[in-house]
Scaffold this active site. Structure first.
Site, PDB file in Angstrom:
ATOM      1  N   ARG A  48       0.655  -1.177   0.062  1.00 12.94           N
ATOM      2  CA  ARG A  48      -0.050   0.214   0.059  1.00 12.94           C
ATOM      3  C   ARG A  48       0.784   1.274   0.054  1.00 12.94           C
ATOM      4  O   ARG A  48       0.349   2.394  -0.396  1.00 12.94           O
ATOM      5  CB  ARG A  48      -0.920   0.050   1.101  1.00 12.94           C
ATOM      6  CG  ARG A  48      -1.854  -1.094   1.246  1.00 12.94           C
ATOM      7  CD  ARG A  48      -2.298  -1.100   2.683  1.00 12.94           C
ATOM      8  NE  ARG A  48      -1.449  -1.369   3.790  1.00 12.94           N
ATOM      9  CZ  ARG A  48      -1.671  -1.204   4.883  1.00 12.94           C
ATOM     10  NH1 ARG A  48      -2.855  -0.953   5.701  1.00 12.94           N
ATOM     11  NH2 ARG A  48      -0.569  -1.465   5.984  1.00 12.94           N
TER      12      ARG A  48
ATOM     13  N   ARG B 271      16.909  28.123   3.306  1.00 13.98           N
ATOM     14  CA  ARG B 271      16.383  28.873   4.443  1.00 13.98           C
ATOM     15  C   ARG B 271      17.243  28.981   5.604  1.00 13.98           C
ATOM     16  O   ARG B 271      18.008  27.852   5.842  1.00 13.98           O
ATOM     17  CB  ARG B 271      15.128  28.281   4.848  1.00 13.98           C
ATOM     18  CG  ARG B 271      14.001  28.449   3.687  1.00 13.98           C
ATOM     19  CD  ARG B 271      12.690  27.701   4.073  1.00 13.98           C
ATOM     20  NE  ARG B 271      11.666  27.649   3.248  1.00 13.98           N
ATOM     21  CZ  ARG B 271      10.536  28.067   3.076  1.00 13.98           C
ATOM     22  NH1 ARG B 271      10.051  28.842   4.258  1.00 13.98           N
ATOM     23  NH2 ARG B 271       9.560  27.767   2.237  1.00 13.98           N
TER      24      ARG B 271
ATOM     25  N   HIS C 200      18.742  29.924  11.412  1.00 13.95           N
ATOM     26  CA  HIS C 200      17.512  30.369  12.343  1.00 13.95           C
ATOM     27  C   HIS C 200      17.789  29.647  13.720  1.00 13.95           C
ATOM     28  O   HIS C 200      18.086  28.472  13.920  1.00 13.95           O
ATOM     29  CB  HIS C 200      16.197  30.064  11.929  1.00 13.95           C
ATOM     30  CG  HIS C 200      15.889  30.627  10.507  1.00 13.95           C
ATOM     31  ND1 HIS C 200      14.787  30.382   9.867  1.00 13.95           N
ATOM     32  CD2 HIS C 200      16.504  31.846   9.965  1.00 13.95           C
ATOM     33  CE1 HIS C 200      14.924  31.235   8.474  1.00 13.95           C
ATOM     34  NE2 HIS C 200      15.987  31.867   8.602  1.00 13.95           N
TER      35      HIS C 200
ATOM     36  N   LYS D 269      14.249  21.307  18.502  1.00 12.66           N
ATOM     37  CA  LYS D 269      13.597  21.172  17.527  1.00 12.66           C
ATOM     38  C   LYS D 269      13.667  19.850  17.076  1.00 12.66           C
ATOM     39  O   LYS D 269      14.653  19.225  17.197  1.00 12.66           O
ATOM     40  CB  LYS D 269      13.945  21.954  16.239  1.00 12.66           C
ATOM     41  CG  LYS D 269      13.830  23.474  16.470  1.00 12.66           C
ATOM     42  CD  LYS D 269      14.452  23.962  15.249  1.00 12.66           C
ATOM     43  CE  LYS D 269      14.477  25.498  15.184  1.00 12.66           C
ATOM     44  NZ  LYS D 269      15.210  26.181  14.243  1.00 12.66           N
TER      45      LYS D 269
ATOM     46  N   HIS E  45      19.827  26.559  12.749  1.00 14.15           N
ATOM     47  CA  HIS E  45      19.543  25.424  11.752  1.00 14.15           C
ATOM     48  C   HIS E  45      19.275  26.328  10.492  1.00 14.15           C
ATOM     49  O   HIS E  45      18.621  27.320  10.164  1.00 14.15           O
ATOM     50  CB  HIS E  45      18.320  24.963  12.262  1.00 14.15           C
ATOM     51  CG  HIS E  45      17.741  24.081  11.347  1.00 14.15           C
ATOM     52  ND1 HIS E  45      16.356  24.397  10.563  1.00 14.15           N
ATOM     53  CD2 HIS E  45      18.040  22.660  10.671  1.00 14.15           C
ATOM     54  CE1 HIS E  45      16.344  23.269   9.713  1.00 14.15           C
ATOM     55  NE2 HIS E  45      17.243  22.530   9.863  1.00 14.15           N
TER      56      HIS E  45
ATOM     57  N   TYR F  99       8.570  20.562  11.542  1.00 10.03           N
ATOM     58  CA  TYR F  99       9.229  21.073  12.733  1.00 10.03           C
ATOM     59  C   TYR F  99       8.272  20.913  13.902  1.00 10.03           C
ATOM     60  O   TYR F  99       7.113  21.283  13.736  1.00 10.03           O
ATOM     61  CB  TYR F  99       9.468  22.398  12.615  1.00 10.03           C
ATOM     62  CG  TYR F  99      10.398  22.999  11.588  1.00 10.03           C
ATOM     63  CD1 TYR F  99       9.945  23.149  10.169  1.00 10.03           C
ATOM     64  CD2 TYR F  99      11.787  23.045  11.882  1.00 10.03           C
ATOM     65  CE1 TYR F  99      10.580  23.756   9.197  1.00 10.03           C
ATOM     66  CE2 TYR F  99      12.725  23.622  10.830  1.00 10.03           C
ATOM     67  CZ  TYR F  99      12.016  23.722   9.528  1.00 10.03           C
ATOM     68  OH  TYR F  99      12.830  24.288   8.467  1.00 10.03           O
TER      69      TYR F  99
ATOM     70  N   ASP G 260      16.519  36.859   5.273  1.00 11.06           N
ATOM     71  CA  ASP G 260      17.676  35.984   5.505  1.00 11.06           C
ATOM     72  C   ASP G 260      18.867  36.607   5.082  1.00 11.06           C
ATOM     73  O   ASP G 260      20.158  36.257   5.458  1.00 11.06           O
ATOM     74  CB  ASP G 260      17.434  34.411   5.028  1.00 11.06           C
ATOM     75  CG  ASP G 260      16.510  33.453   5.747  1.00 11.06           C
ATOM     76  OD1 ASP G 260      16.200  33.934   6.981  1.00 11.06           O
ATOM     77  OD2 ASP G 260      16.353  32.365   5.216  1.00 11.06           O
TER      78      ASP G 260
HETATM   79  C1  LIG Z   1       9.460  30.155  12.180  1.00  9.53           C
HETATM   80  C2  LIG Z   1       8.036  30.980  12.297  1.00  9.53           C
HETATM   81  C3  LIG Z   1       7.609  31.821  11.293  1.00  9.53           C
HETATM   82  N1  LIG Z   1       6.451  32.603  11.520  1.00  9.53           N
HETATM   83  C4  LIG Z   1       6.265  33.447  10.447  1.00  9.53           C
HETATM   84  C5  LIG Z   1       7.376  34.521  10.290  1.00  9.53           C
HETATM   85  C6  LIG Z   1       7.080  35.041   8.568  1.00  9.53           C
HETATM   86  O1  LIG Z   1       6.114  35.958   8.404  1.00  9.53           O
HETATM   87  C7  LIG Z   1       6.695  33.703   8.100  1.00  9.53           C
HETATM   88  C8  LIG Z   1       7.711  32.944   7.553  1.00  9.53           C
HETATM   89  O2  LIG Z   1       8.703  32.781   8.396  1.00  9.53           O
HETATM   90  P1  LIG Z   1      10.263  32.414   7.931  1.00  9.53           P
HETATM   91  O3  LIG Z   1      10.580  33.076   6.871  1.00  9.53           O
HETATM   92  O4  LIG Z   1      11.412  32.756   8.843  1.00  9.53           O
HETATM   93  O5  LIG Z   1      10.193  30.736   7.509  1.00  9.53           O
HETATM   94  P2  LIG Z   1      11.276  29.833   7.654  1.00  9.53           P
HETATM   95  O6  LIG Z   1      12.374  30.345   6.776  1.00  9.53           O
HETATM   96  O7  LIG Z   1      10.769  28.537   6.878  1.00  9.53           O
HETATM   97  O8  LIG Z   1      11.643  29.365   9.122  1.00  9.53           O
HETATM   98  C9  LIG Z   1      12.066  28.272   9.459  1.00  9.53           C
HETATM   99  O9  LIG Z   1      13.398  28.174   8.870  1.00  9.53           O
HETATM  100  C10 LIG Z   1      14.087  26.980   9.177  1.00  9.53           C
HETATM  101  C11 LIG Z   1      15.481  27.012   8.698  1.00  9.53           C
HETATM  102  C12 LIG Z   1      14.278  26.802  10.778  1.00  9.53           C
HETATM  103  O10 LIG Z   1      14.990  26.214  11.271  1.00  9.53           O
HETATM  104  C13 LIG Z   1      12.687  26.945  11.356  1.00  9.53           C
HETATM  105  O11 LIG Z   1      12.742  26.950  12.880  1.00  9.53           O
HETATM  106  C14 LIG Z   1      12.091  28.440  11.120  1.00  9.53           C
HETATM  107  O12 LIG Z   1      12.971  29.272  11.462  1.00  9.53           O
HETATM  108  O13 LIG Z   1       6.086  32.927   9.269  1.00  9.53           O
HETATM  109  C15 LIG Z   1       5.347  32.234  12.137  1.00  9.53           C
HETATM  110  O14 LIG Z   1       4.441  32.790  12.433  1.00  9.53           O
HETATM  111  N2  LIG Z   1       6.046  31.220  13.271  1.00  9.53           N
HETATM  112  C16 LIG Z   1       7.195  30.576  13.343  1.00  9.53           C
HETATM  113  O15 LIG Z   1       7.459  29.688  14.206  1.00  9.53           O
END
Ligand SMILES: Cc1cn([C@H]2C[C@H](O)[C@@H](COP(=O)(O)OP(=O)(O)O[C@H]3O[C@@H](C)C(=O)[C@@H](O)[C@H]3O)O2)c(=O)[nH]c1=O
Length: 178
Positions: A23, A58, A61, A71, A118, A131, A165
């Site tokens: 499956r 990405r 962070h 995490k 990360h 995550y 970033d």
């Molecule tokens: C990380 C995060 C972002 N946000 C918001 C902030 C922004 O408006 C939108 C997108 O955020 P980012 O561009 O930071 O998303 P992203 O780059 O995908 O962030 C992630 O990157 C990887 C590498 C990690 O390690 C994660 O912990 C997290 O930081 O979402 C949240 O509401 N909650 C969250 O936990």
């Protein structure tokens, strides 16, 4: 869950229970007792995922204290080069990075303790990263370091990177709070 590797002290790459038949598959990336057997204890307070096209990068962070968190990360579809940078000042590997592949095919789950930055490079379209964290998102504590500032040789020079970033400070100019 079996331990695959510990690429930096305290970082555990685990292979979860995987069942496959005609499956498809059944995979269990989170099991409290199995994680405890590897010294991992976390209350999940938030879960989120992102989906990235090929060549999206990405990172790097982390959330700073008092909102720092552990995490648990895995790749649900596609394939990424995952990268961790040790920010723990007392660590023998402070400032060192490790990389490994996470993919839907290998099912690996990585546990990232507090004190690491990360990031990842998406190696395929549709790479979905999931995550679980033990602290909710705190926008003011959500920090980053510049992807190409800590000596890691990324296999790409023209990655797709967000404006946020690209504006992170360089590792060399950052006073780690960990
Ligand atoms: C990380 C995060 C972002 N946000 C918001 C902030 C922004 O408006 C939108 C997108 O955020 P980012 O561009 O930071 O998303 P992203 O780059 O995908 O962030 C992630 O990157 C990887 C590498 C990690 O390690 C994660 O912990 C997290 O930081 O979402 C949240 O509401 N909650 C969250 O936990």
């Amino acid at each position: 869950m079996t331990l695959i590797d510990e690429p930096l002290p305290g970082v555990k790459i685990l292979r979860p229970f995987v069942f496959e038949d005609a499956r498809g598959n059944f995979v269990k990336p989170f099991h409290e007792d199995q994680l405890a057997a590897h010294g991992i204890s976390m209350i999940v307070r938030e879960e989120f995922f992102s989906t990235s096209a090929k060549d999206v990068l990405r990172g790097m962070h982390f959330q700073i204290p008092p909102h720092d968190h552990q995490k648990l990360i895995y790749c649900l579809s596609g394939r990424v080069l995952d990268v961790l940078l040790d920010l723990r000042k007392e660590s023998p590997t402070y400032g060192k990075a490790a990389s490994f592949e996470l993919s839907a095919a290998n099912h690996h789950v990585v546990h990232v303790p507090r004190g690491f930055a990360h990031g990842f490079l998406s190696l395929e379209d549709g790479s979905c990263m999931v995550y679980k964290t033990d602290a909710v998102h705190a926008a003011d504590a959500d920090k980053g370091l510049l992807w190409n500032s800590f000596g890691f040789e990324w296999p790409i020079t023209d990655a797709i990177i967000s404006g946020r970033d690209l504006a992170h400070p360089e590792f060399g100019s950052y006073a780690s709070p960990f």
